[in-house]
Write an enzyme that holds these catalytic residues in place. Structure first.
Site, short mmCIF file in Angstrom:
data_model
loop_
_atom_site.label_atom_id
_atom_site.label_comp_id
_atom_site.label_asym_id
_atom_site.label_seq_id
_atom_site.Cartn_x
_atom_site.Cartn_y
_atom_site.Cartn_z
N SER A 150 0.81 -1.20 0.00
CA SER A 150 0.00 0.00 0.00
C SER A 150 0.86 1.26 0.00
CB SER A 150 -0.96 -0.05 1.20
OG SER A 150 -1.88 1.00 1.17
N ASP A 159 10.39 5.23 -9.86
CA ASP A 159 10.00 5.75 -11.17
C ASP A 159 10.64 7.10 -11.48
OD1 ASP A 159 8.50 3.50 -11.35
OD2 ASP A 159 6.57 4.48 -11.61
N LYS A 172 -0.44 -4.16 -3.41
CA LYS A 172 -1.75 -3.59 -3.09
C LYS A 172 -1.84 -2.20 -3.70
CE LYS A 172 -4.85 -2.17 0.66
NZ LYS A 172 -5.01 -0.77 0.20
#
Length: 556
Positions: free
Chosen positions: A292, A303, A317
């Protein structure tokens, strides 16, 4: 006449509604839509079922089942459990300020929270609570739920506990005034070496970001130039806490995460450029227990090519839940959107609606197919995405680390597994700590206590204890697993005596992920470089990783 006509219509509506509700079981033709069916079913059961039914209990049982048909993370929380569920993320609760475990039908005080109500009243680690408010509290009635109910309470209320203290034969009674007890997200902050700061974060609650700032300020006083953020085992929490954390490390205008759902328009979260640590070399540690909000943070760092992710593939998740409070105080957490990392990938691993069995068994499936031990065993079927520097990353199944550190079971034997799974190591650690607390209290640092435990051969003491409690001695297996046994036994005694920070520091001393992190900083390779073509993420290093099993203690 218009007045009489209006009164007649209203009366007719009331009469019609009464008979429709009273005799709905005989008029099945009205059950013609999904929403009506559920209400009508409950009316029919209440009106016609052969036995008396507690409709409240029936609804409580049905609610979780209905939500489980949607996705694995839409859940129902009963009114009695809402407070506990919220406390975990709010960062505090009202209670007496102890950590306890229940052994042999008795509450054993594991730790007393510093400067909390219990400490101020004179309660000590090692005390056994045998009375609450003048009544005996031992035996089968002593459960975590009952104990928490008795010891927690409203601020400034009082509770009297009767305790048995080491070597005392009479019950000592102490009155404690309940107060606000902090529950920290940042559980360890210290320097790994002269240049590298380390921060362990166990969840993302309301106070995680300010706790992070305090931890960073502490490390700044030590002159840290590199930073490790350990999110292993961090199951997540509030999205905004992860966004605030990521903002501290990213340049202005970088996408951190965005959410989108059927009824939720795309919402983007970007860095504002005010972070104080935008240039510091950064490593983030993750594993299969990181989920999460942990994945939001790790995905934002990866990223944006801001730092290196080390460890094993995260949980996966990528669903966003919104809490909805119901009229009776119960709550549902309903999935309203998916979140996406800056490259556009959704981290949510695949699931089948209504089938939570395979989803819940996913980590075991990963283990059985060797994913924890070999990067080649990892299966991510999602599409390819690209980081800011063009590195390939994948969606649909968690965050894959840039550097994979496998778990190694070379030294694991059936003896070690049985000692761990049976709870005997934990029992030994508790008993040994209680019986030797005066001596153990003389050691002021983790390293001093560690040296002492090695000197007395804590493994041999455990083996003797285990043999008396039904675990047959197996010398060859004990010799092979000696390092694992020593690590587990000593870590639990250190935790009992010194707390979570020292426990974490001890476990990190021979952690291969930490070793790889320090190597990376030394080589000046913490900032990921651009990759050409479709080269995948870095190849796994052949390191051995063992993890002492976590033991959950209850706070009150």
């Amino acid at each position: 006449m218009p007045l009489w006509l209006a009164l007649s219509v209203v009366l007719g509506i009331f009469i019609g509604t009464f008979f429709a509700n009273r005799f709905s079981g005989n008029r099945l033709s009205i059950i013609n839509s999904g929403s009506n069916k559920l209400n009508d079913l409950l009316h029919i059961i209440d009106d016609q079922y052969v036995d008396t039914v507690n409709m409240g209990d029936l609804v409580e049982t049905a609610m979780p089942q209905i939500l489980s048909e949607l996705d694995p993370h839409s859940v129902y929380i009963s009114a009695k459990d809402v407070q506990q569920a919220n406390d975990d993320l709010k960062g505090s609760f009202f209670g007496i300020g102890i950590e306890f475990t229940i052994r042999q039908d008795t509450i054993h005080v594991q730790n007393v929270i510093s400067n909390g109500p219990a400490e101020r009243a004179g309660l000590l680690a090692g005390d056994k609570i045998v009375e609450v408010d003048g009544k005996p509290f031992v035996g089968k009635e002593v459960t975590n739920d009952v104990a928490v109910h008795k010891l927690k309470g409203e601020k400034d209320t009082k509770v009297q506990v009767g305790i048995m203290r080491y070597k005392e034969k009479t019950v000592r009674r102490i009155t404690i005034t309940r107060g606000e007890i902090p529950m920290k997200s940042v559980t360890a902050t210290y320097m790994l070496d002269d240049d590298t700061g380390y921060i362990k974060i166990k969840n993302f609650g309301e106070k995680t970001y300010p706790e992070l700032l305090i931890a960073l300020a502490t490390l700044a006083q030590e002159g840290f130039g590199n930073l490790v953020i350990d999110l292993r085992g961090n199951t997540g929490g509030y999205l905004m806490s992860a966004v605030q954390m990521a903002n501290e490390f990213l340049p202005k205008g970088r996408l951190i995460v965005y959410t989108q759902g059927r009824k939720s328009a795309r919402q983007e979260y970007r860095s504002d450029g005010r972070g104080s640590y935008q240039q510091i070399p950064l490593v983030v540690l993750i594993d299969e227990g990181s989920a999460s909000a942990s994945e939001i943070f790790a995905g934002a760092i990866q990223d944006n090519d801001r730092g290196t992710i080390i460890g094993r593939r995260s949980f996966g998740k990528g669903l966003v839940q919104q809490p909805v409070t119901l009229h009776d105080g119960s709550m549902i957490r309903l999935t309203i959107a998916r979140y996406y990392s800056p490259s556009g990938r959704c981290i949510q691993k695949p699931y089948t609606q209504g089938d939570t069995k395979d989803y819940e068994a996913d980590l075991m499936t990963r283990y059985e197919r060797g994913e924890f031990f070999s990067q080649d065993s990892i299966h991510q079927s999602g599409p390819e995405y690209h980081t800011k520097n063009g590195r390939v990353v994948y969606g649909g199944g968690g965050i894959m680390p840039d550097i994979f550190v496998p778990e190694d079971t070379v030294d694991m034997t059936s003896y070690y597994k049985e000692a761990s799974m049976s709870g005997l190591i934990l029992q030994f650690a508790y008993d040994y700590t209680d019986e030797n607390r005066p001596k153990l209290s003389t050691f002021k640092t983790m390293k001093d206590l560690e040296s002492y435990l090695k000197k007395i051969n804590s493994v041999e003491l455990f083996v003797q204890y285990a043999e008396k409690n039904g675990l047959k001695r197996r010398n060859l297996m004990i010799q092979r697993s000696h390092k694992l046994l020593e690590r587990y036994v000593n870590s639990r005694i250190i935790y009992n005596m010194m707390g979570e920070t020292e426990w974490t520091e001890y476990l990190n001393t021979d952690d291969p992920a930490i070793s790889e992190t320090l190597r990376l900083f030394k080589a000046g390779e913490a900032f990921p470089q651009a990759m050409t073509g479709k080269k995948k993420q870095q190849t796994a290093y052949d390191y051995r990783a063992t993890h002492a099993a976590l033991h959950l203690v209850t706070k009150a």
